[in-house]
Design a protein around this motif. Structure first.
Motif, mmCIF file in Angstrom:
data_model
loop_
_atom_site.group_PDB
_atom_site.id
_atom_site.type_symbol
_atom_site.label_atom_id
_atom_site.label_comp_id
_atom_site.label_asym_id
_atom_site.label_seq_id
_atom_site.Cartn_x
_atom_site.Cartn_y
_atom_site.Cartn_z
ATOM 1 N N PRO A 144 34.901 63.036 49.692
ATOM 2 C CA PRO A 144 36.278 62.810 49.281
ATOM 3 C C PRO A 144 36.401 62.809 47.756
ATOM 4 C CG PRO A 144 35.277 60.761 50.022
ATOM 5 C CD PRO A 144 34.312 61.865 50.359
ATOM 6 N N ALA A 145 37.594 63.142 47.259
ATOM 7 C CA ALA A 145 37.795 63.186 45.811
ATOM 8 C C ALA A 145 37.724 61.804 45.184
ATOM 9 C CB ALA A 145 39.143 63.831 45.506
ATOM 10 N N MET A 146 38.111 60.765 45.944
ATOM 11 C CA MET A 146 38.063 59.409 45.398
ATOM 12 C C MET A 146 37.577 58.441 46.466
ATOM 13 S SD MET A 146 40.942 57.149 43.385
ATOM 14 C CE MET A 146 42.082 56.969 44.756
ATOM 15 N N ARG A 147 36.739 57.509 46.057
ATOM 16 C CA ARG A 147 36.226 56.496 46.982
ATOM 17 C C ARG A 147 36.367 55.124 46.331
ATOM 18 N NH1 ARG A 147 30.560 57.959 48.855
ATOM 19 N NH2 ARG A 147 31.794 59.442 50.073
ATOM 20 N N ILE A 148 36.928 54.171 47.065
ATOM 21 C CA ILE A 148 37.133 52.810 46.566
ATOM 22 C C ILE A 148 36.368 51.846 47.458
ATOM 23 C CG2 ILE A 148 38.819 51.013 46.010
ATOM 24 C CD1 ILE A 148 40.905 53.231 45.742
ATOM 25 N N GLU A 149 35.613 50.963 46.850
ATOM 26 C CA GLU A 149 34.831 49.980 47.598
ATOM 27 C C GLU A 149 35.010 48.607 46.960
ATOM 28 O OE1 GLU A 149 30.166 48.972 48.709
ATOM 29 O OE2 GLU A 149 30.677 50.808 47.620
ATOM 30 N N THR A 150 35.393 47.632 47.763
ATOM 31 C CA THR A 150 35.513 46.262 47.275
ATOM 32 C C THR A 150 34.125 45.649 47.181
ATOM 33 O OG1 THR A 150 37.688 46.019 48.300
ATOM 34 C CG2 THR A 150 36.520 43.992 47.693
ATOM 35 N N ARG A 151 33.716 45.265 45.976
ATOM 36 C CA ARG A 151 32.392 44.710 45.764
ATOM 37 C C ARG A 151 32.384 43.195 45.819
ATOM 38 N NH1 ARG A 151 28.536 48.203 43.955
ATOM 39 N NH2 ARG A 151 27.234 46.506 44.747
ATOM 40 N N TYR A 152 33.426 42.576 45.275
ATOM 41 C CA TYR A 152 33.509 41.117 45.264
ATOM 42 C C TYR A 152 34.962 40.709 45.494
ATOM 43 C CZ TYR A 152 29.038 41.676 42.875
ATOM 44 O OH TYR A 152 27.758 42.046 42.539
ATOM 45 N N THR A 153 35.143 39.567 46.173
ATOM 46 C CA THR A 153 36.475 39.026 46.394
ATOM 47 C C THR A 153 36.544 37.612 45.845
ATOM 48 O OG1 THR A 153 35.949 38.085 48.569
ATOM 49 C CG2 THR A 153 36.703 40.390 48.509
ATOM 50 N N VAL A 154 37.764 37.174 45.575
ATOM 51 C CA VAL A 154 37.956 35.815 45.075
ATOM 52 C C VAL A 154 37.483 34.813 46.120
ATOM 53 C CG1 VAL A 154 39.682 34.119 44.367
ATOM 54 C CG2 VAL A 154 39.870 36.489 43.571
ATOM 55 N N ALA A 155 37.790 35.081 47.401
ATOM 56 C CA ALA A 155 37.418 34.144 48.463
ATOM 57 C C ALA A 155 35.905 33.966 48.578
ATOM 58 C CB ALA A 155 37.985 34.632 49.793
#
Length: 206
Positions: free
Chosen positions: A1-12
């Motif tokens: 894909p042209a763009m990939r987003i991954e959440t690495r850390y969350t506030v919770a």
């Protein structure tokens, strides 16, 4: 894909929020540095600050594009524009307003699958060599119109701009909301070392 987003850390979970994003350098509204098409030419970090803040001149050809989706801007079109608005000065930014950005919502912007407008090589040579402009921009994915791409098989206009050591902004939007003259464009982007381009936030003050 042209763009990939991954959440690495969350506030919770970690007390802070961090996302990791990866994408190609020529993505969305973006700057093409000369190195994008020509080896040995300037990379992103070598585009000077004064090149990113320029008087803005908008060439409105929406009606011509509506009548002919493969409309090409030629030097005579620019001379007719100058007859009405005045001569384009050196060290400026010239944008081609085609109304093409509205197609982004429908996904019908592809330069290879759709009839697509573009700059003519004679128009670009006039702007850079006779008028001495610094950069150009357009709403389409590429500098060249689809008719020229079919005829020549390569993006000659884009190569000309970059080979001439100028930069351009592609996939611009909202040019139809600006006056033809009297504006100033600011092109903001992080200047990563040795990159051939990067997504940009371009805005005008009028």
């Amino acid at each position: 894909p042209a763009m990939r987003i991954e959440t690495r850390y969350t506030v919770a979970e970690s007390g802070f929020h961090v996302e990791q994003v990866s994408f190609v350098t020529q993505y969305g509204t973006h700057v093409d540095a000369p190195k994008h098409f020509v080896e040995g030419r300037r990379t992103l970090e070598r585009i000077e600050l004064e090149e990113l803040m320029l008087p803005l001149f908008v060439l409105y050809f929406e009606d011509k594009v509506a009548a002919d989706p493969e409309f090409i801007v030629h030097v005579d079109d620019i001379k007719r524009w100058e007859a009405e608005h005045g001569e384009i000065p050196a060290d400026s930014f010239v944008a081609f307003s085609s109304d093409w950005y509205h197609r982004m919502e429908g996904g019908d912007m592809n330069n290879f699958d759709a009839h697509c407008p573009g700059w003519g090589l004679d128009a670009l040579k006039y702007l850079f060599e006779e008028r001495g402009v610094t950069a150009v921009g357009h709403e389409t994915l590429d500098t060249d119109g689809s008719a020229d791409v079919r005829a020549r098989g390569f993006l000659d206009c884009e190569k000309y701009v970059l080979e001439s050591d100028h930069y351009q902004v592609e996939v611009m939007a909202n040019l139809d909301k600006l006056p033809s003259t009297g504006g100033v464009i600011f092109v903001g982007l992080p200047k990563f070392d040795k990159f051939p381009g990067f997504p940009a936030c371009a805005w005008a003050v009028v």
